[in-house]
Motif scaffolding. Structure first.
Motif, PDB file in Angstrom:
ATOM      1  N   SER A   1       2.976  -7.576  -3.664  1.00 26.66           N
ATOM      2  CA  SER A   1       4.114  -8.169  -2.878  1.00 26.66           C
ATOM      3  C   SER A   1       4.918  -7.385  -1.990  1.00 26.66           C
ATOM      4  CB  SER A   1       4.870  -9.075  -3.849  1.00 26.66           C
ATOM      5  OG  SER A   1       5.613  -8.419  -4.622  1.00 26.66           O
ATOM      6  N   ARG A   2       5.080  -6.102  -2.416  1.00 20.67           N
ATOM      7  CA  ARG A   2       5.978  -5.327  -1.855  1.00 20.67           C
ATOM      8  C   ARG A   2       5.324  -4.990  -0.448  1.00 20.67           C
ATOM      9  NH1 ARG A   2       6.782  -0.416  -5.567  1.00 20.67           N
ATOM     10  NH2 ARG A   2       4.708  -0.897  -5.806  1.00 20.67           N
ATOM     11  N   LEU A   3       4.022  -4.836  -0.145  1.00 21.23           N
ATOM     12  CA  LEU A   3       3.260  -4.770   1.149  1.00 21.23           C
ATOM     13  C   LEU A   3       3.798  -5.911   2.138  1.00 21.23           C
ATOM     14  CD1 LEU A   3      -0.404  -4.019   0.120  1.00 21.23           C
ATOM     15  CD2 LEU A   3       1.456  -2.423   0.964  1.00 21.23           C
TER      16      LEU A   3
ATOM     17  N   ALA B   1       4.525  16.403   5.784  1.00 25.15           N
ATOM     18  CA  ALA B   1       5.366  16.610   7.012  1.00 25.15           C
ATOM     19  C   ALA B   1       5.339  15.293   7.730  1.00 25.15           C
ATOM     20  CB  ALA B   1       4.960  17.670   8.074  1.00 25.15           C
ATOM     21  N   LEU B   2       4.109  14.714   7.933  1.00 25.43           N
ATOM     22  CA  LEU B   2       4.132  13.368   8.627  1.00 25.43           C
ATOM     23  C   LEU B   2       4.783  12.320   8.067  1.00 25.43           C
ATOM     24  CD1 LEU B   2       3.064  11.799  11.075  1.00 25.43           C
ATOM     25  CD2 LEU B   2       0.784  11.531   9.828  1.00 25.43           C
ATOM     26  N   GLU B   3       4.538  12.260   6.638  1.00 24.62           N
ATOM     27  CA  GLU B   3       5.402  11.353   5.710  1.00 24.62           C
ATOM     28  C   GLU B   3       6.937  11.481   5.743  1.00 24.62           C
ATOM     29  OE1 GLU B   3       3.709  11.562   2.039  1.00 24.62           O
ATOM     30  OE2 GLU B   3       1.695  10.400   2.553  1.00 24.62           O
ATOM     31  N   LYS B   4       7.346  12.509   5.806  1.00 25.41           N
ATOM     32  CA  LYS B   4       8.768  13.061   6.015  1.00 25.41           C
ATOM     33  C   LYS B   4       9.467  12.610   7.344  1.00 25.41           C
ATOM     34  CE  LYS B   4       8.874  16.380   2.135  1.00 25.41           C
ATOM     35  NZ  LYS B   4       9.311  17.802   1.814  1.00 25.41           N
ATOM     36  N   LEU B   5       8.480  12.792   8.520  1.00 23.33           N
ATOM     37  CA  LEU B   5       9.208  12.481   9.506  1.00 23.33           C
ATOM     38  C   LEU B   5       9.054  10.816   9.787  1.00 23.33           C
ATOM     39  CD1 LEU B   5       7.432  14.733  12.371  1.00 23.33           C
ATOM     40  CD2 LEU B   5       9.638  14.137  11.970  1.00 23.33           C
ATOM     41  N   LEU B   6       8.008  10.186   9.153  1.00 25.76           N
ATOM     42  CA  LEU B   6       8.324   8.625   9.113  1.00 25.76           C
ATOM     43  C   LEU B   6       9.309   8.424   8.449  1.00 25.76           C
ATOM     44  CD1 LEU B   6       4.476   7.831   8.385  1.00 25.76           C
ATOM     45  CD2 LEU B   6       5.572   7.721  10.793  1.00 25.76           C
ATOM     46  N   ALA B   7       9.867   8.816   7.458  1.00 23.75           N
ATOM     47  CA  ALA B   7      10.756   8.327   6.485  1.00 23.75           C
ATOM     48  C   ALA B   7      12.022   8.717   7.414  1.00 23.75           C
ATOM     49  CB  ALA B   7      10.974   9.071   5.133  1.00 23.75           C
TER      50      ALA B   7
ATOM     51  N   ALA C   1       6.656  -7.066   2.038  1.00 18.44           N
ATOM     52  CA  ALA C   1       8.150  -6.834   2.330  1.00 18.44           C
ATOM     53  C   ALA C   1       8.382  -5.284   3.164  1.00 18.44           C
ATOM     54  CB  ALA C   1       8.548  -6.803   1.199  1.00 18.44           C
ATOM     55  N   ALA C   2       7.258  -4.459   2.882  1.00 14.64           N
ATOM     56  CA  ALA C   2       7.473  -2.977   3.371  1.00 14.64           C
ATOM     57  C   ALA C   2       6.816  -2.983   5.011  1.00 14.64           C
ATOM     58  CB  ALA C   2       6.499  -2.267   2.912  1.00 14.64           C
ATOM     59  N   ARG C   3       7.594  -3.826   5.836  1.00 16.49           N
ATOM     60  CA  ARG C   3       7.349  -3.623   7.158  1.00 16.49           C
ATOM     61  C   ARG C   3       7.995  -2.475   7.749  1.00 16.49           C
ATOM     62  NH1 ARG C   3       3.364  -7.118   6.759  1.00 16.49           N
ATOM     63  NH2 ARG C   3       3.960  -9.297   6.319  1.00 16.49           N
ATOM     64  N   PRO C   4       7.469  -2.008   8.838  1.00 11.22           N
ATOM     65  CA  PRO C   4       7.930  -0.888   9.463  1.00 11.22           C
ATOM     66  C   PRO C   4       9.476  -1.277   9.807  1.00 11.22           C
ATOM     67  CG  PRO C   4       5.792  -0.949  10.256  1.00 11.22           C
ATOM     68  CD  PRO C   4       6.114  -2.268   9.173  1.00 11.22           C
ATOM     69  N   LYS C   5      10.392  -0.273   9.733  1.00 10.77           N
ATOM     70  CA  LYS C   5      12.001  -0.905  10.178  1.00 10.77           C
ATOM     71  C   LYS C   5      12.116  -0.567  11.716  1.00 10.77           C
ATOM     72  CE  LYS C   5      13.060   0.817   5.454  1.00 10.77           C
ATOM     73  NZ  LYS C   5      11.797   1.027   5.102  1.00 10.77           N
ATOM     74  N   ARG C   6      10.958  -0.046  12.189  1.00 11.59           N
ATOM     75  CA  ARG C   6      10.836   0.521  13.891  1.00 11.59           C
ATOM     76  C   ARG C   6       9.555   0.397  14.355  1.00 11.59           C
ATOM     77  NH1 ARG C   6      11.837   6.176  16.575  1.00 11.59           N
ATOM     78  NH2 ARG C   6      11.283   5.472  18.495  1.00 11.59           N
ATOM     79  N   SER C   7       9.147  -0.237  15.416  1.00 12.20           N
ATOM     80  CA  SER C   7       8.154  -0.517  15.665  1.00 12.20           C
ATOM     81  C   SER C   7       7.789   0.411  16.529  1.00 12.20           C
ATOM     82  CB  SER C   7       8.413  -1.749  16.930  1.00 12.20           C
ATOM     83  OG  SER C   7       7.228  -2.053  17.538  1.00 12.20           O
ATOM     84  N   ILE C   8       6.584   1.004  16.312  1.00 14.30           N
ATOM     85  CA  ILE C   8       5.916   2.117  16.903  1.00 14.30           C
ATOM     86  C   ILE C   8       4.603   1.880  17.644  1.00 14.30           C
ATOM     87  CG2 ILE C   8       6.662   3.751  14.960  1.00 14.30           C
ATOM     88  CD1 ILE C   8       4.220   3.527  13.626  1.00 14.30           C
TER      89      ILE C   8
ATOM     90  N   ASP D   1       7.392   3.094   0.512  1.00 12.08           N
ATOM     91  CA  ASP D   1       6.342   2.194   1.423  1.00 12.08           C
ATOM     92  C   ASP D   1       4.988   2.818   1.559  1.00 12.08           C
ATOM     93  OD1 ASP D   1       8.712   0.727   1.994  1.00 12.08           O
ATOM     94  OD2 ASP D   1       9.050   1.729   3.621  1.00 12.08           O
ATOM     95  N   VAL D   2       4.992   4.266   1.812  1.00  9.07           N
ATOM     96  CA  VAL D   2       3.810   4.926   1.978  1.00  9.07           C
ATOM     97  C   VAL D   2       2.921   4.901   0.777  1.00  9.07           C
ATOM     98  CG1 VAL D   2       2.873   7.101   2.392  1.00  9.07           C
ATOM     99  CG2 VAL D   2       4.630   6.477   3.764  1.00  9.07           C
ATOM    100  N   ASP D   3       3.778   5.244  -0.359  1.00  9.23           N
ATOM    101  CA  ASP D   3       2.961   5.201  -1.914  1.00  9.23           C
ATOM    102  C   ASP D   3       2.406   3.840  -1.971  1.00  9.23           C
ATOM    103  OD1 ASP D   3       3.567   7.708  -2.132  1.00  9.23           O
ATOM    104  OD2 ASP D   3       5.451   7.410  -3.536  1.00  9.23           O
ATOM    105  N   THR D   4       3.122   2.707  -1.785  1.00 10.56           N
ATOM    106  CA  THR D   4       2.672   1.480  -1.989  1.00 10.56           C
ATOM    107  C   THR D   4       1.478   1.179  -1.208  1.00 10.56           C
ATOM    108  OG1 THR D   4       4.920   0.559  -2.561  1.00 10.56           O
ATOM    109  CG2 THR D   4       3.474  -1.023  -1.831  1.00 10.56           C
ATOM    110  N   LEU D   5       1.574   1.278  -0.133  1.00 11.30           N
ATOM    111  CA  LEU D   5       0.161   1.131   0.979  1.00 11.30           C
ATOM    112  C   LEU D   5      -0.926   1.944   0.468  1.00 11.30           C
ATOM    113  CD1 LEU D   5      -0.742  -0.612   3.167  1.00 11.30           C
ATOM    114  CD2 LEU D   5       0.134   1.277   4.800  1.00 11.30           C
ATOM    115  N   ALA D   6      -0.747   3.225   0.122  1.00 12.68           N
ATOM    116  CA  ALA D   6      -1.814   4.218  -0.490  1.00 12.68           C
ATOM    117  C   ALA D   6      -2.252   3.751  -1.720  1.00 12.68           C
ATOM    118  CB  ALA D   6      -1.258   5.728  -0.722  1.00 12.68           C
TER     119      ALA D   6
END
Length: 129
Positions: A118-120, A72-78, A122-129, A87-92
């Motif tokens: 290298s995707r890490l 649920a948290l991952e879906k809300l983040l997306a 590029a995988a910057r949050p699109k929105r600052s939290i 992004d979540v899978d790459t970081l995990a």
């Protein structure tokens, strides 16, 4: 009333840990922190979590509750544009590699990842939290 007598009045299982695994406590704390930052309302969170735990593959005994919590948290983040599934899978995966590369007893740091993706970068949050 003594402390022992008071403890006898508590429901069964009261003294058991709230979380079975540390990651569950971390997911809980992250959810609270993101709510406090205004990323989502409790109503949005309740709807997202409810949708996950009502899925047909949910365990009837609830042993997979925090797996649904995390989904649920991952879906809300997306949905909020913070981090997509890739992004979540790459970081995990990076954290998993770092954990395996970290000597026992040492802190696990993302910098310990022996194969940084290298995707890490590029995988910057699109929105600052």
């Amino acid at each position: 009333m003594s402390r022992h007598e008071a403890a006898a009045d508590l429901p069964a299982g009261f003294d058991e840990p709230v979380f079975a695994e540390p990651w569950q406590a971390e997911a809980f704390a992250l959810t609270v922190a993101l709510h406090e930052k205004g990323l989502f309302s409790w109503s949005e969170w309740a709807d997202a979590l409810s949708a996950e735990v009502k899925k047909p593959d949910a365990a009837s005994d609830g042993h997979d509750y925090y797996e649904h919590w995390l989904a649920a948290l991952e879906k809300l983040l997306a949905a909020k544009g913070v981090a997509g599934k890739s992004d979540v899978d790459t970081l995990a995966a990076a954290w998993e590699r770092a954990a395996h590369a970290t000597p026992h007893g040492k802190p696990i740091l993302l910098e310990n990842d022996p194969a940084p993706d290298s995707r890490l970068r590029a995988a910057r949050p699109k929105r600052s939290i």
